[in-house]
Design an enzyme around this catalytic site. Structure first.
Site, PDB file in Angstrom:
ATOM      1  N   VAL A   9       0.871  -1.175   0.000  1.00  0.00           N
ATOM      2  CA  VAL A   9       0.000   0.000   0.000  1.00  0.00           C
ATOM      3  C   VAL A   9       0.905   1.220   0.000  1.00  0.00           C
ATOM      4  O   VAL A   9       1.870   1.284   0.779  1.00  0.00           O
ATOM      5  CB  VAL A   9      -0.904   0.034   1.257  1.00  0.00           C
ATOM      6  CG1 VAL A   9      -1.727   1.316   1.305  1.00  0.00           C
ATOM      7  CG2 VAL A   9      -1.801  -1.192   1.306  1.00  0.00           C
ATOM      8  N   PHE A  10       0.604   2.206  -0.853  1.00  0.00           N
ATOM      9  CA  PHE A  10       1.375   3.449  -0.896  1.00  0.00           C
ATOM     10  C   PHE A  10       0.547   4.575  -0.304  1.00  0.00           C
ATOM     11  O   PHE A  10      -0.615   4.766  -0.659  1.00  0.00           O
ATOM     12  CB  PHE A  10       1.752   3.810  -2.341  1.00  0.00           C
ATOM     13  CG  PHE A  10       2.500   5.109  -2.453  1.00  0.00           C
ATOM     14  CD1 PHE A  10       3.824   5.192  -2.071  1.00  0.00           C
ATOM     15  CD2 PHE A  10       1.873   6.249  -2.926  1.00  0.00           C
ATOM     16  CE1 PHE A  10       4.520   6.399  -2.168  1.00  0.00           C
ATOM     17  CE2 PHE A  10       2.554   7.457  -3.030  1.00  0.00           C
ATOM     18  CZ  PHE A  10       3.887   7.528  -2.645  1.00  0.00           C
ATOM     19  N   SER A  14      -1.960  11.227   5.231  1.00  0.00           N
ATOM     20  CA  SER A  14      -2.111  10.688   6.582  1.00  0.00           C
ATOM     21  C   SER A  14      -1.820   9.199   6.688  1.00  0.00           C
ATOM     22  O   SER A  14      -1.492   8.720   7.782  1.00  0.00           O
ATOM     23  CB  SER A  14      -3.506  10.994   7.129  1.00  0.00           C
ATOM     24  OG  SER A  14      -4.497  10.369   6.349  1.00  0.00           O
ATOM     25  N   GLU A  87     -10.709   5.705   2.391  1.00  0.00           N
ATOM     26  CA  GLU A  87     -10.303   6.532   1.260  1.00  0.00           C
ATOM     27  C   GLU A  87     -11.422   6.854   0.278  1.00  0.00           C
ATOM     28  O   GLU A  87     -11.262   7.720  -0.568  1.00  0.00           O
ATOM     29  CB  GLU A  87      -9.144   5.860   0.513  1.00  0.00           C
ATOM     30  CG  GLU A  87      -7.905   5.651   1.354  1.00  0.00           C
ATOM     31  CD  GLU A  87      -7.290   6.945   1.857  1.00  0.00           C
ATOM     32  OE1 GLU A  87      -7.225   7.923   1.092  1.00  0.00           O
ATOM     33  OE2 GLU A  87      -6.892   6.984   3.037  1.00  0.00           O
TER      34      GLU A  87
END
Length: 187
Positions: A9-10, A14, A87
């Site tokens: 995961v990039f 935050s 997200e």
């Protein structure tokens, strides 16, 4: 050389300092072809429909330094569901797999969320002055927009990342907030 091990995961905002999911490994990483920008109108977390704020997105162009996390395969279903909820509250991002370069030189495919330039909340590439106008005084369910920007700049510094545009934006927003404070106190 591409590293096929694990799910990655990039994060560029935050997620860098508050990932909220278990991980096996964390490394500084760079994503080419996108840049960190306040390019999404916030009508939920940092603004309201009547007084929009701005939140970060990955806008086209440039490169962005962030963090990549390797997630255990057994934790992936829960992590993925968590990331979608976190997200995508207004679906302003496009889920993507992107090649990122880790600090140790490996290249990995990482889940990331790119700004959806066709979404109604896409603000586009705004000048720093216009970004400051929108951020100053904006507030949403997650608090003041300026606090989000301050958090970003502080945590980027802790990570050793100098983002001069974000630092300059903070100076502009602080000046606007200072000018607004007598008006807000009178209400």
């Amino acid at each position: 050389m591409t590293d096929p091990s694990g799910r990655w995961v990039f994060g560029y905002g935050s997620l860098m300092w508050r990932p909220g999911f278990p991980f096996l490994e964390r490394q500084s990483a760079t994503l080419h072809g996108r840049r960190r920008a306040f390019c999404i109108y916030s009508v939920h977390h940092r603004g309201v429909p009547e007084r929009r704020g701005l939140v970060l997105g990955l806008a086209p162009g440039g490169a962005v330094k962030g963090a990549a996390y390797r997630v255990d395969e057994a934790d992936w279903p829960h992590t993925y569901a968590y990331l979608l909820e976190r997200e995508q509250p207004t679906e302003t991002y496009v889920e993507a797999r992107a090649a990122v370069r880790l600090a140790d030189g490996r290249r990995v495919q990482a889940l990331t969320f790119l700004s959806d330039t066709s979404h109604p909340q896409w603000a586009g590439l705004l000048s720093l002055e216009r970004q400051a106008e929108l951020i100053a005084g904006a507030r949403g369910l997650s608090g003041r927009n300026i606090d989000y920007l301050r958090d970003l700049v502080e945590h980027l510094r802790i990570e050793g990342i100098r983002d001069r545009a974000m630092e300059r934006l903070l100076v502009l927003v602080e000046a606007r907030e200072e000018a607004l404070s007598p008006l807000l106190e009178g209400q």
